[in-house]
Write an enzyme that holds these catalytic residues in place. Structure first.
Site, PDB file in Angstrom:
ATOM      1  N   MET A 160      36.823  32.441  26.878  1.00 54.71           N
ATOM      2  CA  MET A 160      38.188  32.187  26.836  1.00 54.71           C
ATOM      3  C   MET A 160      38.625  31.162  27.883  1.00 54.71           C
ATOM      4  SD  MET A 160      40.813  35.378  27.887  1.00 54.71           S
ATOM      5  CE  MET A 160      39.775  35.996  29.406  1.00 54.71           C
ATOM      6  N   TYR A 438      39.760  37.641  38.664  1.00 57.09           N
ATOM      7  CA  TYR A 438      39.381  37.836  37.350  1.00 57.09           C
ATOM      8  C   TYR A 438      40.629  38.164  36.488  1.00 57.09           C
ATOM      9  CZ  TYR A 438      34.275  36.524  37.111  1.00 57.09           C
ATOM     10  OH  TYR A 438      33.318  35.739  37.161  1.00 57.09           O
ATOM     11  N   GLU A 439      41.126  37.100  35.353  1.00 56.83           N
ATOM     12  CA  GLU A 439      41.978  37.694  34.258  1.00 56.83           C
ATOM     13  C   GLU A 439      43.471  37.989  34.990  1.00 56.83           C
ATOM     14  OE1 GLU A 439      40.998  36.472  31.743  1.00 56.83           O
ATOM     15  OE2 GLU A 439      38.859  36.759  32.157  1.00 56.83           O
ATOM     16  N   GLY A 440      43.638  36.964  36.101  1.00 57.87           N
ATOM     17  CA  GLY A 440      44.980  37.499  36.477  1.00 57.87           C
ATOM     18  C   GLY A 440      44.825  38.376  38.021  1.00 57.87           C
ATOM     19  N   GLN A 445      49.012  41.051  38.254  1.00 57.54           N
ATOM     20  CA  GLN A 445      48.869  42.185  37.607  1.00 57.54           C
ATOM     21  C   GLN A 445      49.958  43.119  38.333  1.00 57.54           C
ATOM     22  OE1 GLN A 445      47.031  42.599  35.013  1.00 57.54           O
ATOM     23  NE2 GLN A 445      45.910  40.647  35.648  1.00 57.54           N
TER      24      GLN A 445
END
Length: 600
Positions: A160, A438-440, A445
């Site tokens: 990604m 990771y991932e935001g 969040q």
């Protein structure tokens, strides 16, 4: 083999709390039953035991290297990818016609949990599965035929590719460009950073799902498209040739060193080609499918590392003698006691257990909702989607933030030894620290939860969640021993509602900075309450088993331990909501200021 997860707990959550076999009543999952689910988990455990766990320390100490444009990783990575590819575990949830097993995500998430608990340095297949799923969902038949099978069999890696040096998490500011070519492909030019598994020698090709902006596209996120950009592109003759994707650098990390994090440069020689996935300017919408899958996957990684740390510190506490019990301090001739008998050590271990098993239940709740979204229709499907959207940022955040604290407590159990390389806790502490990023990040969040998910469709998502929690409350009140905990959770729901109502006027006035000022604290409050719900669900299942099955021995001890840990969570963790609620309803503003001198 040392223990790094509990299969008994996994089965309890799957079949007694989340009722996994009920999914098999839907046609998509009807080929399965508890036996096939067990076989998949057995297969994952065998790979974890033999290929992953024995090399946990070695993979960390022999991290990836970039030399002369090539990235080498630990040789065990290739053995792992071959095993999961041949075992059909990368695409286990894919339809039969795409080479998958049509397994529920509820089971697939448990596979991830087992493997990441064994060795989170081998964090490769979730990215590949997510990339393949995006191509299968939105790609042309040519793209599907070219990429999906090779991704699912483990010979190609998926990634990604979002983040850029100048943009970070602000995706509206990405500058990677795409210009149409006469052959239908696009010329890609730009840079991407922090690309996990972005290049390595354990596969034959690396396929990037990459965000870029087509020339002339609208500014901001509305002008972002999604492209398939392979390291090697397929020629008309069916061979692979270089695609002008260069590994510019490799980041040496605090933890999770087994997976390379790459700095990639595309189009240095004006010969990088990408293929548009889906429609132009809808790339971020498509990518959110993979991002949401990845967020739950990161949450599962946090829970998994915390699980491995819990069992390592539990084993140490059972074997390490030190001092005597507090009421026996003067009995110097008596033998030292194992440290597990000291109340403060037991408190730390109970905290670890409460975080691991509460987090895992929340993640399985999310996975089950993902399965229901696939197989339901109409209003039922919409409700499942809303619940999943609401829980996704929480399922990413609670297991990672609390997982960090849990592993820290595990390291504390070992005392000075925990800070040394003689025990694995120091590596687990390093490994888990990335998961809240990771991932935001947690802040992102939290803003997603309070800024979007709590208000979407007029607040329907939290209404649905509270309705689900009320079902658990009703079940709990049928047991005298659980009524006090149902009452506690009812009070917490009221507190959460009051806090939310006190903040919503700021959003209505358009003062979003004030509304979201303490969103991270709101996330912490929301997470504590949500996991309290999961613990009460486990308490109901455990109490029911004790009363209806009359278990003995280890089985009785298992259920009693569940109830004991549930009580610990309610008496030690839930009270923390009072301080959070007090701050969230406080009118004093201290973090919004134009004058930065307050920090000097």
């Amino acid at each position: 083999m040392a223990q790094y997860f509990s299969r008994r707990n996994l089965d309890f959550l799957l079949y007694e709390v989340h009722h996994a076999t009920e999914l098999t009543k839907y046609p998509y999952f009807e080929a399965h039953d508890r036996e096939t689910f067990g076989m998949v988990l057995d297969s994952a455990t065998q790979i974890a035991d033999t290929i992953m766990y024995p090399h946990y320390r070695d993979v960390d100490r022999n991290q990836p290297e970039l030399k002369e444009g090539k990235v080498t990783v630990h040789p065990q990575i290739k053995a792992f990818l071959r095993a999961v590819g041949e075992g059909g575990l990368i695409g286990a949830g894919f339809p039969f016609e795409q080479g998958g097993q049509q397994l529920p995500e509820l089971i697939g998430s448990c596979v991830s949990f087992i493997m990441m608990a064994a060795n989170n340095g081998m964090m490769y297949i979730g990215l590949t599965s997510g990339a393949a799923n995006l191509i299968a969902s939105f790609g042309s038949s040519v793209l599907i035929d070219t990429y999906v099978a090779n991704l699912l069999n483990g010979t190609w890696q998926g990634t990604m590719a979002l983040t850029e040096p100048q943009a970070g998490s602000s995706l509206s500011d990405i500058t990677t460009s795409a210009e149409p070519r006469a052959d239908g492909s696009y010329s890609i030019k730009g840079q991407k950073v922090f690309i996990s598994a972005g290049d390595h020698d354990a596969v034959d090709n690396v396929v990037h799902l990459m965000l870029a902006r087509i020339k002339g596209a609208p500014k901001g996120t509305k002008g972002i498209s999604l492209f398939v950009v392979p390291k090697y592109r397929l020629t008309d003759e069916g061979t692979l040739e270089q695609n002008d994707v260069t590994s510019t650098g490799i980041y040496h990390k605090l933890g999770q060193r087994g997976t390379p994090a790459m700095h990639l440069t595309m189009g240095e020689n004006d010969d990088c080609r990408g293929w548009l996935l889906g429609e132009p300017n809808r790339g971020l919408n498509y990518m959110f499918q993979m991002m949401n899958e990845a967020r739950i996957g990161v949450g599962m990684t946090g829970a998994a590392i915390a699980s491995a740390a819990y069992y390592a510190s539990l084993e140490y506490a059972k074997e390490r003698p030190q001092s005597r019990r507090l009421n026996e301090k003067n009995l110097l001739d008596s033998p030292q006691t194992m440290i597990i008998h000291h109340p403060d050590v037991k408190r730390m271990l109970l905290f670890q257990k409460a975080v691991v098993e509460g987090s895992l239940s929340l993640l399985m709740e999310s996975a089950r909702l993902s399965d229901l979204v696939r197989v339901t229709e109409g209003e039922e499907k919409e409700n499942n989607e809303l619940l999943l959207e609401l829980l996704t940022p929480v399922a990413k955040t609670f297991p990672t933030e609390m997982g960090v604290r849990s592993v820290s407590e595990g390291l504390q159990v070992l005392g000075g030894y925990g800070f040394t390389e003689d025990f694995a806790l120091e590596q687990m502490y390093r490994d888990i620290r990335i998961t809240p990023i990771y991932e935001g990040t947690t802040g992102i969040q939290a803003q997603d939860l309070l800024g979007r998910k709590m208000t979407i469709k007029g607040g329907k998502a939290p209404q649905l969640l509270f309705a689900e929690i009320n079902k658990t409350l009703a079940a709990a009140t049928t047991y005298e021993t659980l009524k006090p905990y149902a009452d506690k959770l009812s009070r917490e729901l009221r507190r959460l509602h009051e806090v939310t109502q006190s903040l919503l006027p700021f959003a209505a006035e358009g003062d979003y900075e004030r509304y979201l000022m303490d969103a991270t604290l709101y996330m912490e409050l929301f997470g504590i309450v949500t996991v309290a719900w999961q613990w009460l669900k486990q308490g109901v299942a455990a109490q029911n088993a004790l009363l209806t099955r009359n278990p003995a021995g280890e089985e009785a001890a298992f259920y009693e331990s569940k109830l004991h840990t549930m009580k610990f969570y309610f008496h030690y963790e839930v009270p923390k909501t009072l301080g959070l609620a007090t701050r969230l309803q406080d009118t004093e503003v201290l973090t919004i200021a134009n004058d930065q001198t307050v920090l000097l």
